[in-house]
Design an enzyme around this catalytic site. Structure first.
Site, short mmCIF file in Angstrom:
data_model
loop_
_atom_site.label_atom_id
_atom_site.label_comp_id
_atom_site.label_asym_id
_atom_site.label_seq_id
_atom_site.Cartn_x
_atom_site.Cartn_y
_atom_site.Cartn_z
N ASP A 1 0.88 -1.21 0.03
CA ASP A 1 -0.13 0.10 0.06
C ASP A 1 0.93 1.25 -0.17
O ASP A 1 0.25 2.35 -0.14
CB ASP A 1 -0.89 0.15 1.28
CG ASP A 1 -0.26 -0.24 2.51
OD1 ASP A 1 1.01 -0.72 2.55
OD2 ASP A 1 -0.75 0.28 3.53
N GLU B 1 10.76 -3.72 12.64
CA GLU B 1 11.84 -3.18 11.97
C GLU B 1 12.92 -3.08 12.96
O GLU B 1 14.10 -3.82 12.63
CB GLU B 1 11.72 -1.73 11.38
CG GLU B 1 10.56 -1.30 10.58
CD GLU B 1 9.15 -1.13 10.96
OE1 GLU B 1 9.19 -1.45 12.36
OE2 GLU B 1 8.27 -0.54 10.41
N1 UDP Z 1 -0.85 -7.41 5.73
C1 UDP Z 1 -0.86 -8.91 5.88
N2 UDP Z 1 -1.93 -9.42 6.68
C2 UDP Z 1 -2.74 -8.65 7.54
C3 UDP Z 1 -2.54 -7.42 7.52
C4 UDP Z 1 -1.57 -6.75 6.51
O1 UDP Z 1 -0.19 -9.67 5.04
O2 UDP Z 1 -3.52 -9.29 8.28
C5 UDP Z 1 0.24 -6.85 4.86
C6 UDP Z 1 -0.27 -5.86 3.97
O3 UDP Z 1 -0.86 -6.22 2.78
C7 UDP Z 1 0.91 -4.69 4.09
C8 UDP Z 1 1.86 -5.08 5.24
O4 UDP Z 1 1.28 -6.49 5.72
O5 UDP Z 1 1.67 -5.15 2.88
C9 UDP Z 1 1.65 -4.15 6.40
O6 UDP Z 1 0.14 -4.05 6.76
P1 UDP Z 1 -0.58 -2.75 6.69
O7 UDP Z 1 -0.43 -1.88 5.65
O8 UDP Z 1 -1.97 -2.92 7.05
O9 UDP Z 1 0.13 -2.00 7.78
P2 UDP Z 1 0.17 -0.26 8.49
O10 UDP Z 1 0.92 0.40 7.28
O11 UDP Z 1 -0.99 0.12 8.62
O12 UDP Z 1 1.33 -0.52 9.42
MN MN Z 2 0.67 0.13 5.11
#
Ligand code: UDP
Ligand code: MN
Length: 245
Positions: free
Chosen positions: A107, A190
């Site tokens: 995203d 991280e």
């Molecule tokens: N993701 C996943 N399983 C989940 C939620 C998220 O594989 O249950 C993936 C999502 O597609 C993204 C990454 O993990 O590539 C981080 O998730 P997200 O973008 O929701 O996290 P944020 O950016 O809000 O920290």
């Molecule tokens: Mn994200």
């Protein structure tokens, strides 16, 4: 001759999935010598994802790494994308010998210049990430060209208070550290991963994006959408139109 880039992308099934992956795919189509590891948090591959990947022309792997049930059932914050990224590391250990890898969530928004910046990584490189935490920016701080700390809206006692989109690692450096992995620790993924690359200290970081003065990646987040209602095919036809839910 140019070192390969291994792009590790966690993804999961939801209405936004194909939109996010289409944007990222079409970004990566502008990058040379990329091998894209798309790893779904799912028990089965989503056919729409398989189809998208095969028509991009990008060299890819479509792998599965479901989040362990114990974390899935947990209330509050979950370790999103951790099982996926660890699966990506496992794939690298079995298949890669050189080049650089990068964790690219599905995203975020990537300027294609960032991929050329990271390509020369010898150990671990870092750069600024825009739209990150309450400060809107996460970055290493340099004074007279050398490391002096980190700027981030959430330091939380971390040794490496950086965003997932803000660093890349050389494959050789990873292979020399057989135990390096990402912890199932929300907020500390991280930091935990970079600490697991020990011995490695902040003063060894290679700074990219003109000594961390340019923002070439943004931690964008897509608003959750209502799941689409199923179309009444009896009324409207379009039986081939199947939306991802
Ligand atoms: N993701 C996943 N399983 C989940 C939620 C998220 O594989 O249950 C993936 C999502 O597609 C993204 C990454 O993990 O590539 C981080 O998730 P997200 O973008 O929701 O996290 P944020 O950016 O809000 O920290
Ligand atoms: Mn994200």
């Amino acid at each position: 001759i140019i070192p390969p880039l291994y792009i590790i992308t966690p993804t999961y099934r939801r209405p936004e999935q194909i939109a996010e992956l289409t944007r990222l795919a079409q970004t990566l189509m502008h990058v040379q010598n990329v091998h894209w590891l798309v790893i779904e948090d799912a028990k089965e591959k989503t056919p729409h994802v398989t189809e998208l990947l095969s028509r991009t022309g990008i060299s890819f792997e479509h792998l599965l790494a479901p989040m362990p049930e114990s974390y899935k059932l947990r209330k509050g914050s979950k370790p999103r994308g951790v099982s996926n990224r660890n699966r990506g590391l496992e794939w690298l250990r079995e298949n890669a010998t050189s080049g650089v890898f990068y964790f690219a969530d599905d995203d975020n928004t990537y300027d294609i210049k960032i991929f050329e910046e990271m390509r020369s990584t010898e150990k671990v490189s870092m750069w600024p990430v825009g739209l990150c935490t309450k400060t809107g920016l996460s970055t290493p701080i340099l004074k007279n060209g050398s490391f002096s700390g980190f700027f981030d809206g959430w330091i939380a006692g971390r040794k490496f208070p950086v965003d997932m989109a803000g660093f890349a690692v050389s494959v050789k450096f990873l292979l020399e550290r057989p135990r390096a992995a990402m912890p199932y620790k929300p907020g500390f993924e991280e930091d935990g991963f970079l600490k697991s690359l020990a011995p490695f200290e902040p003063k060894q970081i290679e700074f990219k994006a003109q000594n961390c003065t340019k923002i070439l990646v943004w931690h964008t987040q897509t608003r959750k959408n209502e799941p689409a209602l199923a179309i009444d095919t009896a009324k409207y036809g379009n039986t081939n139109l199947i939306m991802l839910r």
